[in-house]
Design an enzyme around this catalytic site. Structure first.
Site, mmCIF file in Angstrom:
data_model
loop_
_atom_site.group_PDB
_atom_site.id
_atom_site.type_symbol
_atom_site.label_atom_id
_atom_site.label_comp_id
_atom_site.label_asym_id
_atom_site.label_seq_id
_atom_site.Cartn_x
_atom_site.Cartn_y
_atom_site.Cartn_z
ATOM 1 N N TYR A 139 33.000 4.132 7.892
ATOM 2 C CA TYR A 139 33.331 5.505 8.327
ATOM 3 C C TYR A 139 33.535 6.413 7.118
ATOM 4 C CZ TYR A 139 35.765 9.259 10.847
ATOM 5 O OH TYR A 139 36.141 10.480 11.372
ATOM 6 N N SER A 146 35.499 14.908 7.832
ATOM 7 C CA SER A 146 36.820 14.311 8.029
ATOM 8 C C SER A 146 37.561 14.413 6.711
ATOM 9 C CB SER A 146 36.659 12.831 8.401
ATOM 10 O OG SER A 146 37.876 12.143 8.241
HETATM 11 P P1 NAD Z 1 35.550 11.270 20.410
HETATM 12 O O1 NAD Z 1 35.343 9.801 20.471
HETATM 13 O O2 NAD Z 1 36.343 11.920 21.493
HETATM 14 O O3 NAD Z 1 34.190 12.051 20.297
HETATM 15 C C1 NAD Z 1 33.038 11.529 19.679
HETATM 16 C C2 NAD Z 1 31.872 11.951 20.494
HETATM 17 O O4 NAD Z 1 30.652 11.523 19.875
HETATM 18 C C3 NAD Z 1 31.922 11.328 21.882
HETATM 19 O O5 NAD Z 1 31.673 12.335 22.838
HETATM 20 C C4 NAD Z 1 30.790 10.311 21.834
HETATM 21 O O6 NAD Z 1 30.212 10.079 23.092
HETATM 22 C C5 NAD Z 1 29.832 10.998 20.887
HETATM 23 N N1 NAD Z 1 28.820 10.083 20.347
HETATM 24 C C6 NAD Z 1 29.024 8.864 19.816
HETATM 25 N N2 NAD Z 1 27.840 8.313 19.469
HETATM 26 C C7 NAD Z 1 26.894 9.216 19.799
HETATM 27 C C8 NAD Z 1 25.488 9.236 19.681
HETATM 28 N N3 NAD Z 1 24.814 8.206 19.163
HETATM 29 N N4 NAD Z 1 24.821 10.327 20.113
HETATM 30 C C9 NAD Z 1 25.486 11.385 20.645
HETATM 31 N N5 NAD Z 1 26.820 11.417 20.778
HETATM 32 C C10 NAD Z 1 27.512 10.338 20.354
HETATM 33 O O7 NAD Z 1 36.241 11.541 18.996
HETATM 34 P P2 NAD Z 1 36.548 12.905 18.230
HETATM 35 O O8 NAD Z 1 37.811 12.666 17.522
HETATM 36 O O9 NAD Z 1 36.411 14.069 19.121
HETATM 37 O O10 NAD Z 1 35.385 12.892 17.125
HETATM 38 C C11 NAD Z 1 34.479 13.962 16.962
HETATM 39 C C12 NAD Z 1 34.097 14.077 15.493
HETATM 40 O O11 NAD Z 1 35.254 14.451 14.749
HETATM 41 C C13 NAD Z 1 33.576 12.785 14.862
HETATM 42 O O12 NAD Z 1 32.519 13.082 13.983
HETATM 43 C C14 NAD Z 1 34.786 12.283 14.093
HETATM 44 O O13 NAD Z 1 34.412 11.483 13.016
HETATM 45 C C15 NAD Z 1 35.392 13.601 13.648
HETATM 46 N N6 NAD Z 1 36.798 13.496 13.267
HETATM 47 C C16 NAD Z 1 37.779 13.250 14.184
HETATM 48 C C17 NAD Z 1 39.089 13.186 13.761
HETATM 49 C C18 NAD Z 1 40.229 12.957 14.707
HETATM 50 O O14 NAD Z 1 41.377 12.836 14.252
HETATM 51 N N7 NAD Z 1 40.041 12.905 16.009
HETATM 52 C C19 NAD Z 1 39.416 13.344 12.413
HETATM 53 C C20 NAD Z 1 38.386 13.570 11.505
HETATM 54 C C21 NAD Z 1 37.092 13.653 11.936
#
Ligand code: NAD
Length: 269
Positions: free
Chosen positions: A167, A154
């Site tokens: 986080y 991130s």
């Molecule tokens: P999201 O909530 O749609 O996806 C997160 C996924 O992780 C979900 O499918 C959830 O079920 C899964 N998950 C959670 N706990 C879990 C576990 N214990 N075992 C297996 N799966 C698990 O959110 P997203 O935005 O798609 O996030 C995906 C990644 O991207 C994360 O690591 C997040 O930190 C990172 N990220 C997202 C953003 C953003 O703006 N959306 C920015 C920076 C980083």
């Protein structure tokens, strides 16, 4: 000649791919020819939807339930992947979550929960992937590298984030975790990198974009003037997993429309 961005017959595990960025990565990898293991923790419908979309486009995919913070479940997930497709070539270490609280009110459970999924989960999956790459050995006709690990970090591996200390600490941890295993595993031709998204439109940050007012506030932080879409990250994941990016190793690719450029300094520097 085979395109260097094709991933035909390679197998990818994408953790947390029942929604958001993981789902888009799974679909993009499937479209690039990879067999995809769509990992999910609880949302089986989202995982089945990703599998359906990959299969509808002519690809192969299975949904596998596993909590990435649990060692036995991670082992079982890799065993299922190997039993189904023969080996694993690509890991997208994507699963992640937030459990926000002011620092003063943050409980040990809040801290351990986020670190457990976002950092320990990446360790457990990457270790299992590296073990499988080494067991299987090289297949230069498939890919120059022995295997590829892509960690979803991130912009908060760099940018401090009040109210989200667990986080930000987890993503700061992912940065040196990724670089340290890249240093250690490079000699085996295991290629390790991170993607650091900025604000991508997914359920994790819905409150930041779901009303026009919230979206306008968020856009102040993004010089390029739009919120990222999950497909932006999916395209980058395919490229980073492909031979086209073979000489990129131990790097975080920031994909954020300029969020990490300190946009507050536009008017106040
Ligand atoms: P999201 O909530 O749609 O996806 C997160 C996924 O992780 C979900 O499918 C959830 O079920 C899964 N998950 C959670 N706990 C879990 C576990 N214990 N075992 C297996 N799966 C698990 O959110 P997203 O935005 O798609 O996030 C995906 C990644 O991207 C994360 O690591 C997040 O930190 C990172 N990220 C997202 C953003 C953003 O703006 N959306 C920015 C920076 C980083």
């Amino acid at each position: 000649m085979k395109s260097k961005t094709r991933l035909d017959n390679q197998t990818a595990i994408v953790t947390g791919s029942s929604s958001g960025i993981g789902k888009a990565c799974a679909i993009a990898l499937g479209q690039a020819g990879a067999n995809v293991v769509v990992n999910y923790a609880g949302n089986s419908r989202g995982a089945e939807a990703a599998v359906y979309e990959i299969e509808a486009a002519g690809g192969k995919a299975i949904a596998v339930k596993a909590d990435v913070s649990k060692e036995d479940q991670v082992r079982d997930m890799f065993k299922t992947a190997i039993d189904t497709y023969g080996t694993v070539d690509i890991l997208i270490n994507n699963a992640g979550l937030q459990k926000d609280a002011s620092f003063i009110d943050m409980t040990l459970d809040d801290w351990n929960f986020v670190l457990g999924v976002n950092l320990t989960g990446q360790f457990l999956c990457a270790r299992e992937a590296a073990r499988e790459f080494l067991r299987r050995g090289p297949r230069p006709e498939m890919s120059v590298a022995l295997g590829k690990i892509i960690c979803m970090s991130s912009v908060h591996e760099l940018i401090p984030w009040a109210g989200h200390v667990n986080y930000a600490a987890s993503k700061g941890g992912v940065m040196l975790f990724m670089k340290s295993i890249a240093q250690e595993l490079g000699e085996h031709k295991i290629r390790v990198n991170s993607i650091a998204p900025g604000a991508i439109r997914t359920p994790i940050n819905r409150m930041a974009w779901e009303t026009p007012e919230a979206e306008q506030e968020l856009l102040k932080l993004i010089p390029y003037g739009r919120i990222g879409e999950t497909e932006d990250i999916g395209n980058l994941a395919v490229w980073l997993a492909s031979d086209e990016s073979d000489y990129i190793h131990g790097q975080t690719i920031i994909m954020d429309g300029g969020m990490a450029l300190y946009p507050g300094f536009r008017e106040n520097g």
